[in-house]
Design a protein around this motif. Structure first.
Motif, PDB file in Angstrom:
ATOM      1  N   ARG A  56       0.816  -1.208   0.000  1.00  0.00           N
ATOM      2  CA  ARG A  56       0.000   0.000   0.000  1.00  0.00           C
ATOM      3  C   ARG A  56       0.854   1.264   0.000  1.00  0.00           C
ATOM      4  O   ARG A  56       1.867   1.312   0.702  1.00  0.00           O
ATOM      5  N   PRO A  57       0.406   2.290  -0.724  1.00  0.00           N
ATOM      6  CA  PRO A  57       1.122   3.577  -0.677  1.00  0.00           C
ATOM      7  C   PRO A  57       0.676   4.380   0.534  1.00  0.00           C
ATOM      8  O   PRO A  57      -0.376   4.098   1.115  1.00  0.00           O
ATOM      9  N   ALA A  58       1.478   5.369   0.915  1.00  0.00           N
ATOM     10  CA  ALA A  58       1.028   6.384   1.871  1.00  0.00           C
ATOM     11  C   ALA A  58       0.437   7.544   1.075  1.00  0.00           C
ATOM     12  O   ALA A  58       0.713   7.688  -0.120  1.00  0.00           O
ATOM     13  N   SER A  59      -0.369   8.361   1.718  1.00  0.00           N
ATOM     14  CA  SER A  59      -0.851   9.574   1.060  1.00  0.00           C
ATOM     15  C   SER A  59      -0.927  10.707   2.059  1.00  0.00           C
ATOM     16  O   SER A  59      -1.083  10.472   3.263  1.00  0.00           O
ATOM     17  N   THR A  60      -0.782  11.936   1.562  1.00  0.00           N
ATOM     18  CA  THR A  60      -1.018  13.118   2.402  1.00  0.00           C
ATOM     19  C   THR A  60      -2.086  13.955   1.717  1.00  0.00           C
ATOM     20  O   THR A  60      -2.243  13.899   0.486  1.00  0.00           O
ATOM     21  N   TYR A  61      -2.814  14.722   2.503  1.00  0.00           N
ATOM     22  CA  TYR A  61      -3.965  15.481   2.013  1.00  0.00           C
ATOM     23  C   TYR A  61      -3.784  16.956   2.316  1.00  0.00           C
ATOM     24  O   TYR A  61      -3.481  17.314   3.458  1.00  0.00           O
ATOM     25  N   HIS A  62      -3.943  17.786   1.275  1.00  0.00           N
ATOM     26  CA  HIS A  62      -3.827  19.226   1.505  1.00  0.00           C
ATOM     27  C   HIS A  62      -5.142  19.936   1.257  1.00  0.00           C
ATOM     28  O   HIS A  62      -5.991  19.456   0.526  1.00  0.00           O
ATOM     29  N   LYS A  63      -5.274  21.098   1.904  1.00  0.00           N
ATOM     30  CA  LYS A  63      -6.417  21.968   1.651  1.00  0.00           C
ATOM     31  C   LYS A  63      -6.149  22.704   0.353  1.00  0.00           C
ATOM     32  O   LYS A  63      -5.069  23.286   0.182  1.00  0.00           O
ATOM     33  N   LEU A  64      -7.118  22.705  -0.520  1.00  0.00           N
ATOM     34  CA  LEU A  64      -6.933  23.375  -1.805  1.00  0.00           C
ATOM     35  C   LEU A  64      -6.984  24.887  -1.627  1.00  0.00           C
ATOM     36  O   LEU A  64      -7.805  25.398  -0.865  1.00  0.00           O
ATOM     37  N   ILE A  65      -6.104  25.587  -2.329  1.00  0.00           N
ATOM     38  CA  ILE A  65      -6.169  27.049  -2.319  1.00  0.00           C
ATOM     39  C   ILE A  65      -7.400  27.467  -3.114  1.00  0.00           C
ATOM     40  O   ILE A  65      -7.756  26.838  -4.118  1.00  0.00           O
TER      41      ILE A  65
END
Ligand code: TRP
Ligand code: SF4
Length: 374
Positions: free
Chosen positions: A242-251
């Motif tokens: 499995r990959p890791a993922s990070t989540y950002h708030k969209l500008i």
């Protein structure tokens, strides 16, 4: 000043992001920060400012890999279907941080197959945009062309395509419909191709096993969930993890709506002539009050302000300077006119410097990425 909690790194939608995280089982990014400190890893600007708000398995996959001195990779993909803007820059800044600070191998997929099938653009235009807009801007921003593997999906080679074929035998129509709604053949192939993008850096043929992280906006999480399931189902056959993922708030765009190539008046492109970009910024939605008197009395609301978003995400790398702007806005000491004049200068300086590097970056881009023959 009003009675709300003061949070210079926050944005207005923070509550929604927390809810979103809970609904999908995304973990808060803040929980891995102590481990990063323990390992002596510097935080990126967007980590520090809570713009990267969530993750899946970042600790288990990436931090443990780094702790053990194993190879890590970061991968993202862009559909070359419009011009490169400040929303794209947020992802590219993360690639640059992983490349420079964490020694990660970087992969960038140019999703030309997806753009052709889903956006129905002419092939020549997709290829030109991929190289001259996406790759060139990424190099001009500082991604090292010698250490980055940029590729067009349709050019990627046999083991990558083998994954797509095998994935198609391990997924049902019901699952795809649950994730993507109404699917078309193009969308199905695009989804399986995206899974291959994310997982293929683990294969021998692409440099040998690496732990992979994918930085995305929260809206892309469905792709990650499908990809994690496919990794499990192909674990025994292909050795996938499995990959890791990070989540950002969209500008946000300059009217508070979506920032998108299809909304050019509210989106700042990195190739905008500086005067044009400044014209857009001058008309941007702020968190100012109806009158100057009211704003001096009540202060502005940076959380609602799209100009503040530009400072927070891109134009003010110095945390102390950002905090000063935040306070001067909240206290009513600085009014929007003055603030926008300052923003305009910062934006103009950034674009001028960036665009100086762009012509050379375009030449490099054409020389390092092989365009598909048709
Ligand atoms: N589907 C993504 C988009 O619409 C592009 C993409 C293709 C991608 N492959 C990827 C994103 C792999 C992240 C990881 O923009
Ligand atoms: Fe936005 Fe600046 Fe106005 Fe505050 S003073 S609302 S940060 S433009």
């Amino acid at each position: 000043m009003n009675g709300e909690r003061l949070d210079p790194w926050g944005t207005i939608e923070i509550k929604d992001y927390d809810r979103l995280r809970r609904v999908f089982g995304i973990r808060p990014f803040s929980e891995v920060i102590p481990r990063m400190r323990e390992l002596g890893l510097p935080l990126s600007l967007h980590m520090r400012r809570n713009i990267i708000f969530g993750h899946r398995d970042f600790d288990k996959v990436i931090l443990e890999g780094l702790a053990r001195g194993e190879k890590i990779a970061i991968l993202t993909g862009f559909m070359p279907s419009g011009r490169f803007h400040f929303g794209h820059k947020l992802t590219v800044d993360q690639l640059i941080y992983f490349q420079r600070e964490l020694g990660a191998k970087v992969f960038v997929a140019l999703a030309d197959g997806e753009a052709f099938a889903v956006r129905r653009l002419p092939r020549r235009e997709i290829i030109r945009l991929g190289i001259e807009e996406y790759v060139a801007n990424m190099i001009a921003l500082g991604l090292d062309p010698d250490k980055t593997d940029f590729y067009f999906q349709t050019n990627r080679g046999t083991p990558y395509y083998r994954l797509i074929q095998l994935f198609s035998g391990k997924v049902t129509m019901a699952e795809l419909e649950a994730i993507y709604g109404d699917v078309t053949p193009g969308k199905i192939v695009a989804a399986l191709t995206q899974a291959a993008d994310i997982l293929h850096p683990q294969l021998e043929e692409y440099g040998g096993y690496k732990r992979v992280v994918v930085p995305v906006g929260a809206d892309q999480d469905p792709h990650l969930r499908l990809t994690r399931d496919l990794a499990d189902r192909l674990h025994d056959i292909a050795g996938l993890e499995r990959p890791a993922s990070t989540y950002h708030k969209l500008i946000r765009g300059l009217d508070g709506g979506k920032m998108s190539s299809s909304r050019p008046d509210y989106t700042i492109f990195l190739t905008d002539p500086p005067e044009k970009a400044v014209w857009k910024l001058k008309r941007a939605l702020t968190g100012g009050r109806a009158t100057a008197e009211e704003q001096r009395r009540l202060g502005g609301v940076p959380e609602k302000c799209t100009v503040y978003d530009l400072y927070l995400y891109h134009l003010v790398p110095d945390d102390n300077e950002l905090l000063r702007i935040y306070r001067d806005c909240r206290s009513g000491t600085m009014l929007c006119g003055e603030c926008k004049t300052m923003g305009a200068e910062k934006l103009k300086a950034f674009l001028e410097k960036h665009q100086e590097k762009l012509e050379e970056a375009k030449e490099v881009a054409w020389s390092i990425v092989e365009p598909p023959r048709f």
